[in-house]
Design a protein around this motif. Structure first.
Motif, PDB file in Angstrom:
ATOM      1  N   UNK A  82      24.811  -9.438  17.424  1.00  0.00           N
ATOM      2  CA  UNK A  82      24.798  -8.244  17.276  1.00  0.00           C
ATOM      3  C   UNK A  82      26.351  -7.281  16.668  1.00  0.00           C
ATOM      4  N   UNK A 120      20.393 -11.087   6.445  1.00  0.00           N
ATOM      5  CA  UNK A 120      21.275 -10.678   7.425  1.00  0.00           C
ATOM      6  C   UNK A 120      22.900 -11.928   7.115  1.00  0.00           C
ATOM      7  N   UNK A 121      23.803 -10.918   6.024  1.00  0.00           N
ATOM      8  CA  UNK A 121      24.717 -11.732   5.297  1.00  0.00           C
ATOM      9  C   UNK A 121      25.032 -12.443   6.208  1.00  0.00           C
ATOM     10  N   UNK A 122      25.143 -14.145   5.028  1.00  0.00           N
ATOM     11  CA  UNK A 122      26.610 -14.990   6.280  1.00  0.00           C
ATOM     12  C   UNK A 122      27.561 -15.323   5.537  1.00  0.00           C
ATOM     13  N   UNK A 156      21.203  -6.750   4.811  1.00  0.00           N
ATOM     14  CA  UNK A 156      20.400  -5.625   6.236  1.00  0.00           C
ATOM     15  C   UNK A 156      22.104  -4.218   5.894  1.00  0.00           C
ATOM     16  N   UNK A 157      22.949  -4.718   5.958  1.00  0.00           N
ATOM     17  CA  UNK A 157      23.872  -4.392   5.684  1.00  0.00           C
ATOM     18  C   UNK A 157      24.081  -2.864   4.220  1.00  0.00           C
ATOM     19  N   UNK A 178      16.140 -15.914   3.828  1.00  0.00           N
ATOM     20  CA  UNK A 178      17.644 -16.129   3.307  1.00  0.00           C
ATOM     21  C   UNK A 178      18.386 -15.695   1.825  1.00  0.00           C
ATOM     22  N   UNK A 222      27.459  -8.922  13.654  1.00  0.00           N
ATOM     23  CA  UNK A 222      27.558  -8.822  12.778  1.00  0.00           C
ATOM     24  C   UNK A 222      28.406  -6.914  12.774  1.00  0.00           C
ATOM     25  N   UNK A 256      19.436  -8.463  15.723  1.00  0.00           N
ATOM     26  CA  UNK A 256      20.579  -8.136  14.226  1.00  0.00           C
ATOM     27  C   UNK A 256      20.009  -7.309  13.439  1.00  0.00           C
ATOM     28  N   UNK A 284      27.784 -18.570  11.462  1.00  0.00           N
ATOM     29  CA  UNK A 284      27.635 -17.809  10.823  1.00  0.00           C
ATOM     30  C   UNK A 284      28.026 -16.644  10.074  1.00  0.00           C
ATOM     31  N   UNK A 336      30.789  -6.343   9.053  1.00  0.00           N
ATOM     32  CA  UNK A 336      29.829  -5.322   8.269  1.00  0.00           C
ATOM     33  C   UNK A 336      30.992  -4.478   7.700  1.00  0.00           C
TER      34      UNK A 336
END
Lengths: 243, 243
Positions: free
Chosen positions: A234, B217-219, B183-184, B178, A237, B234, A124, A241
């Motif tokens: 986590x 959540x960025x992939x 979220x960042x 999706x 991520x 996350x 991911x 980020x």
């Protein structure tokens, strides 16, 4: 039809020693087999339902396909639910460790479900490789492949002597502990290694001596710990980020 | 000694309908039973090994303790590994929904392991309550309790009609999709609801109509999705890092 000998082979491949002996592993279930076909990884044999074969005919050229009914497939599967397809696949080539960017390394992660989940979340976040210590679960264990939800085709696994690798690595080596720097305030280097420890003992002492940047996921409540796969997700991520 | 009738009750409590009928549920294994005792939640009965009783004598006052050998405890357990203790506990009181701060709500999360893991990570991030839609797994299922690793004593669970609750809620309602906002880059409100959808279908249409802030959540790689427990962890990390 799955012959007696074929069934014997499928059953044997649930065990590491027979996987090693034959140089073969199993990919089971519709999702994972489709990812395999989509990645053009050749299957030695593919046992599949008539429905699966009809639906994916165009992707089966050149593959030794054996039709079987759902009951036989479920019986032959080493997983609890599987009624579409089982592929027998040759071991992937061993690859060198790719030292560019951030390297994810696992120290003694022994639960196959956790390892598979980590491969999935690594995929991911765009990690193309994971480094495993020799004590980690076998990444070709059917439970690992199953838990990756197809990500095993995109993430290569290198099993190595992690202590020797780290001793030789020159750069930032992050390790997940319960008392390190908060991942919320860590400025992650673009190149480095992230080490995640085992479910029961965390990062081993031998590996720990090479960690130069201990990090922690800040806790706000009462839980003592997080599952290692969750913690990996986590932290990845937090690394991504800022990138 | 575990009597025949006691064994019958323990076995029955693996099933939701008997839990409901008796108003009792099971807490199994050393870690979870110790968390129960530590939280002063009274057990109706505690089946435990002589070793466990000797070690934790001071915490067992006023509890109906029945000594049993490891084999009997393992046999009586509804989990695959348990040889220390099994507690029979009365249903917790139902509580109103606490509307202060961020509310975590689950829409149809049906896998007990996922629900337990979510309760554990919610506890890590300091959430004292989780709201479940009526379609979610029973939070008193032994597999849920086991997967919480003790966090069930700190996180209360409210089961409700989620559609009605959201229809009535005035504020930010975040939902994991999706294709929402990263979220960042989301500035989470201090008060609001975060809705996580089911393993197979995500957030239901009925619930989805009340989501005013879809988030993602960025992939960075090829995986199609993340496990719902992983995604919850996350997102909670992203919510809490700004708080």
């Amino acid at each position: 039809m799955i012959s007696k000998n074929q069934l014997k082979l499928l059953r044997a491949l649930a065990q590491k020693k027979y996987r090693k002996q034959h140089g073969l592993y199993l990919v089971q279930g519709e999702k994972n087999v489709l990812e395999l076909l989509g990645a053009n990884i050749p299957a030695e044999q593919l046992f599949a339902s008539a429905e699966f074969i009809a639906k994916h005919q165009s992707q089966l050229e050149g593959i030794n396909v054996i039709e079987a009914d759902s009951d036989s497939l479920t019986k032959a599967s080493t997983l609890t639910s599987n009624n579409a397809a089982i592929a027998v696949v040759q071991f992937p080539d061993t690859q060198p460790i790719d030292r560019a960017g951030m390297i994810l390394a696992l120290d003694g992660v022994s639960d196959p479900g956790n390892l598979g989940t980590i491969i999935r979340v690594a995929d991911w976040y765009g990690f193309k490789q994971i480094v495993l210590s020799e004590e980690c679960a076998d990444h070709l264990n059917p439970k690992v492949i199953s838990a990756t939800m197809g990500s095993f085709v995109r993430v290569s696994v290198v099993r190595t002597n992690l202590v020797e690798f780290l001793a030789d690595y020159d750069g930032a080596i992050y390790g997940a502990y319960l008392d390190g720097q908060s991942v919320h305030s860590t400025q992650f280097a673009t190149q480095g290694v992230l080490v995640m420890g085992s479910e029961s003992h965390g990062i081993s002492e031998q590996v720990g001596q090479y960690i130069n940047s201990p990090i922690t996921i800040p806790a706000f409540g009462g839980a003592e710990s997080l599952n290692v796969a969750m913690a990996t997700g986590i932290i990845l991520d937090n690394i991504k980020r800022g990138s």
